[in-house]
Design a protein around this motif. Structure first.
Motif, PDB file in Angstrom:
ATOM      1  N   ASP A  53      -0.081   9.797 -47.490  1.00 19.97           N
ATOM      2  CA  ASP A  53       0.117  10.163 -46.081  1.00 19.97           C
ATOM      3  C   ASP A  53       0.646  11.588 -45.905  1.00 19.97           C
ATOM      4  OD1 ASP A  53       2.614   9.795 -47.133  1.00 19.97           O
ATOM      5  OD2 ASP A  53       3.359   8.514 -45.517  1.00 19.97           O
ATOM      6  N   GLU A  54       0.575  12.407 -46.964  1.00 22.15           N
ATOM      7  CA  GLU A  54       1.109  13.765 -46.893  1.00 22.15           C
ATOM      8  C   GLU A  54       0.301  14.645 -45.934  1.00 22.15           C
ATOM      9  OE1 GLU A  54       3.815  16.869 -48.356  1.00 22.15           O
ATOM     10  OE2 GLU A  54       3.832  14.694 -48.376  1.00 22.15           O
ATOM     11  N   PHE A  55      -1.029  14.534 -45.980  1.00 21.26           N
ATOM     12  CA  PHE A  55      -1.902  15.354 -45.142  1.00 21.26           C
ATOM     13  C   PHE A  55      -2.931  14.483 -44.442  1.00 21.26           C
ATOM     14  CE2 PHE A  55      -0.688  17.925 -48.905  1.00 21.26           C
ATOM     15  CZ  PHE A  55       0.143  18.837 -48.254  1.00 21.26           C
ATOM     16  N   ASP A  56      -3.369  14.916 -43.268  1.00 19.55           N
ATOM     17  CA  ASP A  56      -4.317  14.094 -42.508  1.00 19.55           C
ATOM     18  C   ASP A  56      -5.756  14.343 -42.935  1.00 19.55           C
ATOM     19  OD1 ASP A  56      -4.730  16.650 -41.331  1.00 19.55           O
ATOM     20  OD2 ASP A  56      -5.360  15.700 -39.454  1.00 19.55           O
ATOM     21  N   ARG A  57      -6.016  15.502 -43.537  1.00 21.82           N
ATOM     22  CA  ARG A  57      -7.345  15.830 -44.060  1.00 21.82           C
ATOM     23  C   ARG A  57      -7.231  17.031 -44.994  1.00 21.82           C
ATOM     24  NH1 ARG A  57     -10.413  15.964 -39.165  1.00 21.82           N
ATOM     25  NH2 ARG A  57      -8.500  15.103 -38.265  1.00 21.82           N
TER      26      ARG A  57
ATOM     27  N   GLY B 190     -11.513  19.791 -36.945  1.00 17.80           N
ATOM     28  CA  GLY B 190     -10.306  19.056 -36.578  1.00 17.80           C
ATOM     29  C   GLY B 190      -9.049  19.459 -37.311  1.00 17.80           C
ATOM     30  N   ALA B 191      -9.062  20.592 -37.997  1.00 19.45           N
ATOM     31  CA  ALA B 191      -7.870  21.035 -38.723  1.00 19.45           C
ATOM     32  C   ALA B 191      -6.687  21.203 -37.779  1.00 19.45           C
ATOM     33  CB  ALA B 191      -8.154  22.353 -39.436  1.00 19.45           C
ATOM     34  N   ASN B 192      -5.514  20.802 -38.262  1.00 19.54           N
ATOM     35  CA  ASN B 192      -4.277  20.937 -37.496  1.00 19.54           C
ATOM     36  C   ASN B 192      -3.130  21.261 -38.440  1.00 19.54           C
ATOM     37  OD1 ASN B 192      -3.187  18.423 -38.560  1.00 19.54           O
ATOM     38  ND2 ASN B 192      -4.652  17.383 -37.239  1.00 19.54           N
ATOM     39  N   ARG B 193      -1.915  21.131 -37.959  1.00 20.03           N
ATOM     40  CA  ARG B 193      -0.762  21.507 -38.781  1.00 20.03           C
ATOM     41  C   ARG B 193      -0.546  20.584 -39.976  1.00 20.03           C
ATOM     42  NH1 ARG B 193       2.137  25.333 -35.861  1.00 20.03           N
ATOM     43  NH2 ARG B 193       1.580  25.436 -33.652  1.00 20.03           N
ATOM     44  N   ARG B 194      -1.163  19.398 -39.970  1.00 19.73           N
ATOM     45  CA  ARG B 194      -1.021  18.466 -41.096  1.00 19.73           C
ATOM     46  C   ARG B 194      -2.212  18.534 -42.046  1.00 19.73           C
ATOM     47  NH1 ARG B 194      -1.027  13.156 -40.391  1.00 19.73           N
ATOM     48  NH2 ARG B 194      -0.119  12.960 -42.477  1.00 19.73           N
ATOM     49  N   THR B 195      -3.038  19.537 -41.877  1.00 20.07           N
ATOM     50  CA  THR B 195      -4.211  19.722 -42.738  1.00 20.07           C
ATOM     51  C   THR B 195      -3.836  20.595 -43.935  1.00 20.07           C
ATOM     52  OG1 THR B 195      -5.740  19.517 -40.872  1.00 20.07           O
ATOM     53  CG2 THR B 195      -6.553  20.679 -42.822  1.00 20.07           C
ATOM     54  N   ALA B 196      -4.457  20.328 -45.075  1.00 22.01           N
ATOM     55  CA  ALA B 196      -4.258  21.161 -46.263  1.00 22.01           C
ATOM     56  C   ALA B 196      -5.554  21.896 -46.595  1.00 22.01           C
ATOM     57  CB  ALA B 196      -3.826  20.320 -47.455  1.00 22.01           C
TER      58      ALA B 196
ATOM     59  N   ALA C  13      -6.542  32.405 -45.324  1.00 20.59           N
ATOM     60  CA  ALA C  13      -6.907  31.463 -44.259  1.00 20.59           C
ATOM     61  C   ALA C  13      -5.767  30.481 -43.991  1.00 20.59           C
ATOM     62  CB  ALA C  13      -8.182  30.710 -44.626  1.00 20.59           C
ATOM     63  N   ALA C  14      -5.196  29.908 -45.037  1.00 24.02           N
ATOM     64  CA  ALA C  14      -4.115  28.925 -44.885  1.00 24.02           C
ATOM     65  C   ALA C  14      -2.860  29.565 -44.304  1.00 24.02           C
ATOM     66  CB  ALA C  14      -3.796  28.286 -46.235  1.00 24.02           C
TER      67      ALA C  14
ATOM     68  N   ILE D  37      -0.376  26.700 -42.919  1.00 19.44           N
ATOM     69  CA  ILE D  37      -0.529  25.291 -43.285  1.00 19.44           C
ATOM     70  C   ILE D  37      -0.601  25.202 -44.814  1.00 19.44           C
ATOM     71  CG2 ILE D  37      -1.679  24.652 -41.131  1.00 19.44           C
ATOM     72  CD1 ILE D  37      -4.352  24.718 -42.598  1.00 19.44           C
ATOM     73  N   ALA D  38      -0.566  23.993 -45.325  1.00 20.01           N
ATOM     74  CA  ALA D  38      -0.468  23.787 -46.772  1.00 20.01           C
ATOM     75  C   ALA D  38      -1.666  24.380 -47.512  1.00 20.01           C
ATOM     76  CB  ALA D  38      -0.358  22.301 -47.072  1.00 20.01           C
ATOM     77  N   LEU D  39      -1.364  25.024 -48.624  1.00 22.51           N
ATOM     78  CA  LEU D  39      -2.377  25.594 -49.514  1.00 22.51           C
ATOM     79  C   LEU D  39      -2.274  24.925 -50.876  1.00 22.51           C
ATOM     80  CD1 LEU D  39      -4.457  27.806 -50.407  1.00 22.51           C
ATOM     81  CD2 LEU D  39      -2.473  29.277 -50.886  1.00 22.51           C
ATOM     82  N   ILE D  40      -3.408  24.472 -51.390  1.00 23.72           N
ATOM     83  CA  ILE D  40      -3.469  23.857 -52.720  1.00 23.72           C
ATOM     84  C   ILE D  40      -4.513  24.615 -53.532  1.00 23.72           C
ATOM     85  CG2 ILE D  40      -3.997  21.771 -54.053  1.00 23.72           C
ATOM     86  CD1 ILE D  40      -3.180  20.156 -51.545  1.00 23.72           C
ATOM     87  N   HIS D  41      -4.141  25.044 -54.730  1.00 22.59           N
ATOM     88  CA  HIS D  41      -5.078  25.748 -55.602  1.00 22.59           C
ATOM     89  C   HIS D  41      -5.657  24.801 -56.657  1.00 22.59           C
ATOM     90  CE1 HIS D  41      -4.669  29.865 -54.266  1.00 22.59           C
ATOM     91  NE2 HIS D  41      -3.352  29.857 -54.418  1.00 22.59           N
TER      92      HIS D  41
END
Length: 368
Positions: free
Chosen positions: A32-36, A91-97, A113-114, A121-125
């Protein structure tokens, strides 16, 4: 499989690397960390790798894949804006990674972009090249290019997680692996390295390594970087040493217009920097020979298809992104130089040393 906590002052994230690391992604990211997840990748990354990553993130939340044209000429704010518009439409929002799946090009574009969307917003490499895994993701610098130079527009923004699959990295084309090995050699040249877990005999010119070997190399690069950057998160003081070879190297990379890899450009840049330091009585002939020895061990100086003329290279040198750190006249350019292997040269408490432009031109014209 290895997990390291990387900290830039109080900004910390987990860097997990090893074979099939994405299979363990749920050990690091709660469902449940990110919505998408918005997976961003350039066109040079194989579809199979992009969809492999999307599959595992898709077990946590819905995934969308966005691709952009590969090449340094597309590493621009225009590309970033286009990706952001597409992400918002999805649909990206503040809970999007944002998930960057690719090399340094993708990592920087996705990072910018992130960092800009919703003011961050969250960035994952998910680095897919050894160069990215051993260098670019070990920084919080995010930047894109202008027509006048490389990485001239950007900011500092840390990722939330990094996942590097050493099996994927080991299956990369040898030339890609060599690009990362150039950065590893750079770390061997610029820092005093004690208790290495490998020797020069472990390096080879075929640039074929096992996943376990690459895991060892990544671990070394992490230790090298964090020994300096944990206290210099903006890389403006001691952290500047990691720009060794990059002043001329970046100019060559831009002048060649995609004809050589970043690692090859930095290898040439380090040789030129060593020759310049030698003529400024900073490096001995033996120290210069050590540069050639290590870079030849990984085949970095073999068959580099340099085509650009010195004047073109020098045009980009005048737009180096380190301009302004030193107050210099028009006849000099600031460069990172060594005063011995593992010993950065220091000028007025700065790691940037003024170098006469005529000397730089002379060395570039001489070639390797």
């Amino acid at each position: 499989m290895t997990t390291k906590q990387i900290c830039f002052a109080d900004r910390c994230f987990n860097f997990a690397f090893g074979e099939h690391i994405l299979e363990s992604i749920e050990d690091y990211i709660p469902r449940d960390e990110f919505d998408r997840y918005i997976v961003i990748s350039d066109s040079g990354v194989p579809d199979s790798i992009v969809h492999h990553a999307a599959e595992y993130f898709g077990k946590l939340a819905p995934v969308h894949i966005l691709r952009f044209q590969g090449g340094e000429e597309y590493k621009t704010l225009s590309t970033v804006t286009d990706l952001q518009e597409q992400a918002i439409a999805l649909g990206a929002n503040r809970r999007t990674a944002i998930v960057a799946v690719g090399g340094g090009l993708t990592g920087n574009v996705a990072g910018v972009a992130a960092g800009m969307m919703f003011r961050g917003i969250a960035l994952i490499h998910v680095p897919t090249t050894f160069l990215a895994a051993s260098d670019s993701v070990l920084s919080i610098k995010q930047a894109v290019n202008l027509t006048s130079g490389k990485n001239l527009v950007g900011f500092y923004y840390p990722p939330r997680f990094v996942f590097a699959d050493t099996r994927i990295l080991s299956e990369s084309p040898p030339r890609q692996v060599k690009a990362g090995m150039c950065e590893l050699v750079k770390n061997m040249l610029i820092l005093e390295n004690d208790n290495l877990e490998f020797t020069e005999d472990d390096l080879n010119s075929t640039n074929v390594y096992s996943p376990k070997q690459l895991e060892t190399f990544i671990n070394f690069c992490i230790s090298a970087k964090m020994s300096v950057l944990s206290e210099d998160i903006y890389e403006k003081k001691k952290g500047l040493i990691f720009e060794y070879g990059h002043t001329i190297g970046h100019a060559i990379e831009l002048a060649e217009q995609g004809g050589i890899t970043h690692g090859e450009a930095i290898a040439v840049g380090m040789i030129y920097a060593a020759k310049i330091a030698n003529r400024m009585n900073l490096l001995s002939e033996d120290d210069v020979s050590a540069h050639y020895w290590l870079l030849n061990k990984i085949g970095a100086l073999q068959d580099i298809p340099l085509k650009s003329d010195p004047d073109s290279i020098f045009h980009y040198l005048n737009h180096d992104n380190k301009r302004g750190y030193l107050k210099l006249d028009e006849d000099n350019l600031g460069m990172i130089l060594l005063n011995g292997i593992g010993k950065p040269a220091v000028y007025n408490q700065s790691l940037l040393t003024p170098v006469r432009k005529t000397l730089i031109k002379e060395v570039i014209r001489e070639g390797l």
